[in-house]
Design a protein around this motif. Structure first.
Motif, PDB file in Angstrom:
ATOM      1  N   LEU A 110       0.923  -1.103  -0.081  1.00  0.00           N
ATOM      2  CA  LEU A 110       0.069  -0.023  -0.086  1.00  0.00           C
ATOM      3  C   LEU A 110       1.010   1.167   0.011  1.00  0.00           C
ATOM      4  O   LEU A 110       0.523   2.217  -0.586  1.00  0.00           O
ATOM      5  CB  LEU A 110      -0.960   0.010   1.104  1.00  0.00           C
ATOM      6  CG  LEU A 110      -2.279  -0.845   1.084  1.00  0.00           C
ATOM      7  CD1 LEU A 110      -2.982  -0.667   2.429  1.00  0.00           C
ATOM      8  CD2 LEU A 110      -3.217  -0.215   0.214  1.00  0.00           C
ATOM      9  N   GLU A 111       1.823   1.190   0.816  1.00  0.00           N
ATOM     10  CA  GLU A 111       2.770   2.291   0.961  1.00  0.00           C
ATOM     11  C   GLU A 111       3.366   2.621  -0.584  1.00  0.00           C
ATOM     12  O   GLU A 111       3.569   3.796  -1.011  1.00  0.00           O
ATOM     13  CB  GLU A 111       4.060   1.949   1.703  1.00  0.00           C
ATOM     14  CG  GLU A 111       3.796   1.852   3.177  1.00  0.00           C
ATOM     15  CD  GLU A 111       2.874   0.876   3.684  1.00  0.00           C
ATOM     16  OE1 GLU A 111       2.856  -0.103   2.944  1.00  0.00           O
ATOM     17  OE2 GLU A 111       2.726   0.690   4.726  1.00  0.00           O
ATOM     18  N   GLN A 112       3.646   1.610  -1.492  1.00  0.00           N
ATOM     19  CA  GLN A 112       4.259   2.077  -2.914  1.00  0.00           C
ATOM     20  C   GLN A 112       2.982   2.539  -3.734  1.00  0.00           C
ATOM     21  O   GLN A 112       3.430   3.460  -4.369  1.00  0.00           O
ATOM     22  CB  GLN A 112       4.814   0.542  -3.398  1.00  0.00           C
ATOM     23  CG  GLN A 112       6.037   0.118  -2.899  1.00  0.00           C
ATOM     24  CD  GLN A 112       6.560  -1.349  -3.101  1.00  0.00           C
ATOM     25  OE1 GLN A 112       5.572  -2.528  -3.150  1.00  0.00           O
ATOM     26  NE2 GLN A 112       7.870  -1.337  -3.372  1.00  0.00           N
ATOM     27  N   LEU A 113       1.964   1.991  -3.507  1.00  0.00           N
ATOM     28  CA  LEU A 113       0.665   2.584  -4.362  1.00  0.00           C
ATOM     29  C   LEU A 113       0.641   3.912  -3.944  1.00  0.00           C
ATOM     30  O   LEU A 113       0.216   4.937  -4.672  1.00  0.00           O
ATOM     31  CB  LEU A 113      -0.252   1.555  -4.191  1.00  0.00           C
ATOM     32  CG  LEU A 113      -0.417   0.424  -4.846  1.00  0.00           C
ATOM     33  CD1 LEU A 113      -1.673  -0.368  -4.530  1.00  0.00           C
ATOM     34  CD2 LEU A 113      -0.382   0.599  -6.317  1.00  0.00           C
ATOM     35  N   SER A 114       0.554   4.329  -2.378  1.00  0.00           N
ATOM     36  CA  SER A 114       0.438   5.586  -1.991  1.00  0.00           C
ATOM     37  C   SER A 114       1.488   6.677  -2.770  1.00  0.00           C
ATOM     38  O   SER A 114       0.934   7.751  -3.088  1.00  0.00           O
ATOM     39  CB  SER A 114       0.405   5.610  -0.496  1.00  0.00           C
ATOM     40  OG  SER A 114       0.350   6.629  -0.117  1.00  0.00           O
ATOM     41  N   LYS A 115       2.537   6.160  -2.598  1.00  0.00           N
ATOM     42  CA  LYS A 115       3.779   7.039  -3.056  1.00  0.00           C
ATOM     43  C   LYS A 115       3.600   7.284  -4.556  1.00  0.00           C
ATOM     44  O   LYS A 115       3.736   8.278  -5.122  1.00  0.00           O
ATOM     45  CB  LYS A 115       5.127   6.551  -2.739  1.00  0.00           C
ATOM     46  CG  LYS A 115       6.016   7.291  -3.170  1.00  0.00           C
ATOM     47  CD  LYS A 115       7.524   6.663  -2.735  1.00  0.00           C
ATOM     48  CE  LYS A 115       8.849   7.475  -2.957  1.00  0.00           C
ATOM     49  NZ  LYS A 115      10.033   7.038  -2.511  1.00  0.00           N
ATOM     50  N   ARG A 116       3.254   6.161  -5.372  1.00  0.00           N
ATOM     51  CA  ARG A 116       3.196   6.328  -6.959  1.00  0.00           C
ATOM     52  C   ARG A 116       2.095   7.283  -7.231  1.00  0.00           C
ATOM     53  O   ARG A 116       2.173   8.167  -8.275  1.00  0.00           O
ATOM     54  CB  ARG A 116       2.740   4.951  -7.357  1.00  0.00           C
ATOM     55  CG  ARG A 116       2.926   4.913  -9.137  1.00  0.00           C
ATOM     56  CD  ARG A 116       2.362   3.584  -9.636  1.00  0.00           C
ATOM     57  NE  ARG A 116       2.863   2.479  -9.144  1.00  0.00           N
ATOM     58  CZ  ARG A 116       2.442   1.133  -9.199  1.00  0.00           C
ATOM     59  NH1 ARG A 116       1.443   1.120  -9.977  1.00  0.00           N
ATOM     60  NH2 ARG A 116       3.207   0.138  -8.486  1.00  0.00           N
ATOM     61  N   TYR A 117       0.828   7.372  -6.745  1.00  0.00           N
ATOM     62  CA  TYR A 117      -0.219   8.163  -7.109  1.00  0.00           C
ATOM     63  C   TYR A 117      -0.358   9.227  -6.389  1.00  0.00           C
ATOM     64  O   TYR A 117      -1.512   9.964  -6.343  1.00  0.00           O
ATOM     65  CB  TYR A 117      -1.614   7.216  -7.026  1.00  0.00           C
ATOM     66  CG  TYR A 117      -1.442   6.239  -8.138  1.00  0.00           C
ATOM     67  CD1 TYR A 117      -1.810   6.407  -9.369  1.00  0.00           C
ATOM     68  CD2 TYR A 117      -1.446   4.989  -7.865  1.00  0.00           C
ATOM     69  CE1 TYR A 117      -2.051   5.316 -10.353  1.00  0.00           C
ATOM     70  CE2 TYR A 117      -1.426   3.855  -8.702  1.00  0.00           C
ATOM     71  CZ  TYR A 117      -1.828   4.086 -10.150  1.00  0.00           C
ATOM     72  OH  TYR A 117      -1.755   3.081 -10.904  1.00  0.00           O
ATOM     73  N   ASN A 118       0.362   9.518  -5.170  1.00  0.00           N
ATOM     74  CA  ASN A 118       0.368  10.501  -4.117  1.00  0.00           C
ATOM     75  C   ASN A 118      -1.148  10.530  -3.804  1.00  0.00           C
ATOM     76  O   ASN A 118      -1.877  11.620  -3.631  1.00  0.00           O
ATOM     77  CB  ASN A 118       0.282  11.894  -5.028  1.00  0.00           C
ATOM     78  CG  ASN A 118       1.993  12.142  -5.474  1.00  0.00           C
ATOM     79  OD1 ASN A 118       2.807  11.864  -4.456  1.00  0.00           O
ATOM     80  ND2 ASN A 118       2.087  12.435  -6.552  1.00  0.00           N
ATOM     81  N   VAL A 119      -1.605   9.519  -3.360  1.00  0.00           N
ATOM     82  CA  VAL A 119      -2.873   9.340  -2.415  1.00  0.00           C
ATOM     83  C   VAL A 119      -2.733   8.787  -1.040  1.00  0.00           C
ATOM     84  O   VAL A 119      -2.015   7.863  -1.327  1.00  0.00           O
ATOM     85  CB  VAL A 119      -3.696   8.618  -3.540  1.00  0.00           C
ATOM     86  CG1 VAL A 119      -5.171   8.014  -2.781  1.00  0.00           C
ATOM     87  CG2 VAL A 119      -4.050   9.005  -4.784  1.00  0.00           C
ATOM     88  N   PRO A 120      -3.285   9.290  -0.149  1.00  0.00           N
ATOM     89  CA  PRO A 120      -3.134   8.796   1.205  1.00  0.00           C
ATOM     90  C   PRO A 120      -3.281   7.133   1.194  1.00  0.00           C
ATOM     91  O   PRO A 120      -4.298   6.682   0.643  1.00  0.00           O
ATOM     92  CB  PRO A 120      -3.963   9.532   2.013  1.00  0.00           C
ATOM     93  CG  PRO A 120      -4.410  10.741   1.402  1.00  0.00           C
ATOM     94  CD  PRO A 120      -4.244  10.484  -0.162  1.00  0.00           C
ATOM     95  N   LYS A 121      -2.561   6.617   1.851  1.00  0.00           N
ATOM     96  CA  LYS A 121      -2.821   5.060   2.152  1.00  0.00           C
ATOM     97  C   LYS A 121      -4.189   4.846   2.664  1.00  0.00           C
ATOM     98  O   LYS A 121      -4.916   3.809   2.353  1.00  0.00           O
ATOM     99  CB  LYS A 121      -1.640   4.667   3.122  1.00  0.00           C
ATOM    100  CG  LYS A 121      -1.758   2.994   3.088  1.00  0.00           C
ATOM    101  CD  LYS A 121      -0.477   2.569   3.910  1.00  0.00           C
ATOM    102  CE  LYS A 121      -0.603   2.755   5.480  1.00  0.00           C
ATOM    103  NZ  LYS A 121       0.490   1.973   6.354  1.00  0.00           N
ATOM    104  N   THR A 122      -4.491   5.616   3.613  1.00  0.00           N
ATOM    105  CA  THR A 122      -6.037   5.377   4.220  1.00  0.00           C
ATOM    106  C   THR A 122      -7.055   5.239   3.437  1.00  0.00           C
ATOM    107  O   THR A 122      -8.012   4.549   3.279  1.00  0.00           O
ATOM    108  CB  THR A 122      -6.126   6.351   5.164  1.00  0.00           C
ATOM    109  OG1 THR A 122      -5.766   7.815   5.077  1.00  0.00           O
ATOM    110  CG2 THR A 122      -5.156   6.123   6.746  1.00  0.00           C
TER     111      THR A 122
END
Length: 406
Positions: free
Chosen positions: A316-328
């Motif tokens: 999730l952390e990687q996806l959050s960083k890739r899209y600049n979207v909060p993990k929550t």
């Protein structure tokens, strides 16, 4: 079925196989609503069509499903009653689509009223990658009402408006010029063939169904009481939702099956409101409106969704960083727990703000915008935005260009 067939036996035999009584005052009145002379009730081809439609309705019903008729007949009747169209124009929809909102013809006509794409756009219906308003039951009905009203003004009679709706005003104008008259008996005469066969059948189908609806015994046996009461309130309510709102979420809020919500919103191609519209109409059952008002809250992160085919081992952390979207935000949208997010190996729904889709390199500031508000708009950290724009102050002036992408 046995009960239905037994019930039909009480109808006089001449009604079942030999057309109808051409002197019936109710049927004469129906024809007057179409601006058609009573003598047309003696047309043998109309009697044949009446018998055909009676057999079809006995076996298949009037509509695609009884559930569709319970929803769409009151809605259509309500909108038609507010217009100058005769109430019998409800049967145009039955001929066009049998009340199947997702219907598409072999020629590409779509929706309850079977608009072609070009005609739909001319009538103000939006058709793009996100919506097809030919399938918007309310907007397409209003467009059809306006279109038919315009054709009536052009040709002077309702039956001519209907024929033009089917074959086009140019084709009808040429037929009238060739025939030297607009008399329906001449125009629909198969031997003279002034109109295409499809249009001759079309007008007779609409008239035949309208005449059939005057048969109270038959309608009651078919259990279509909705035809007898055209003053019913529409069972559909309109709510306006923000960009990127998902039907899945609305169905969950209303605690109703998604497929029932989809039937009311077949115009939403991707099951979401378009990301380029700040507010867009969505239809829900009228009896759910109070519940919607009490429960619905807009999401904190509004916008479109991207389905990411997360690779094995991705977090999730990687996806959050890739899209600049909060993990929550990703966790809430996919109902993923902390432990589930360590090794996804599945398609993950990413809630993305609209500007992300365009992937712009520059943003032109609007009045009142700040560097912080632009960062929030594009889901970029303020520090990253400052690094990209070292000479821009926190307060932006209108028209100032802010670098977003590389």
């Amino acid at each position: 079925m046995k009960h239905l067939l037994a019930s039909i036996l009480v109808i006089p035999l001449w009604l079942l196989g030999s057309g109808f009584d051409p002197t019936d005052p109710k049927k004469i009145e129906v024809l007057s609503h179409f601006d058609i002379p009573a003598s047309y009730l003696k047309d043998p081809y109309l009697h044949d069509m009446y018998d055909q439609k009676k057999r079809e309705c006995t076996l298949q019903g009037f509509a695609d499903t009884s559930e569709n008729s319970d929803v769409f007949i009151p809605m259509l009747s309500s909108l038609i009653a507010q217009s100058d169209l005769p109430s019998e124009f409800l049967f145009v929809v039955l001929v066009e689509s049998q009340l199947e909102g997702s219907a598409t013809s072999s020629r590409g006509a779509a929706g309850l009223w079977q608009f072609m794409e070009g005609t739909g756009k001319l009538q103000g219906l939006q058709i793009d990658q996100f919506v097809d308003e030919r399938r918007d039951h309310i907007k397409s009905t209003r467009a059809a009402i306006a279109y038919l009203s315009g054709l009536k003004k052009q040709f002077g009679k309702w039956y001519l408006a209907l024929i033009a709706y089917n074959c086009g005003d140019g084709r009808l104008s040429r037929a009238i010029a060739k025939a030297g008259t607009s008399d329906i008996r001449v125009l629909t005469d198969p031997k003279r063939a002034y109109l295409p066969p499809e249009s001759r059948k079309y007008i007779r189908k609409v008239i035949a169904l309208s005449l059939l609806a005057t048969d109270d015994v038959f309608i009651s046996k078919m259990q279509y009481d909705t035809f007898a009461n055209t003053q019913q309130e529409s069972p559909i309510a309109t709510v306006y939702l923000p960009e990127g709102e998902n039907l899945d979420r609305i169905a969950a809020v209303l605690e109703m099956p998604k497929k029932k919500l989809v039937v009311l919103n077949t115009h939403l191609k991707k099951g979401i409101t378009p990301p380029n519209e700040q507010s867009y109409p969505v239809y829900i059952p009228q009896n759910k409106l109070d519940e919607f008002r009490k429960k619905y809250r807009t999401k904190e992160l509004k916008g479109y969704f991207v389905l990411d085919p997360a690779k094995s081992g991705e977090t999730l952390e990687q996806l959050s960083k890739r899209y600049n979207v909060p993990k929550t935000a990703i966790m809430m949208e996919n109902m993923i727990g902390t432990d589930d997010g360590r090794n996804l190996n599945r398609r993950v729904k990413i809630p993305i703000n609209k500007p992300f889709l365009t992937n712009p390199r520059l943003h032109k500031a609007k009045s009142g915008e700040t560097l912080a508000s632009v960062a929030k708009l594009y889901n970029i950290k303020l520090e990253q935005l400052k690094l990209k724009n070292p000479f821009i102050t926190s307060i932006l002036y209108e028209g100032e260009e802010v670098k977003i992408g590389d």
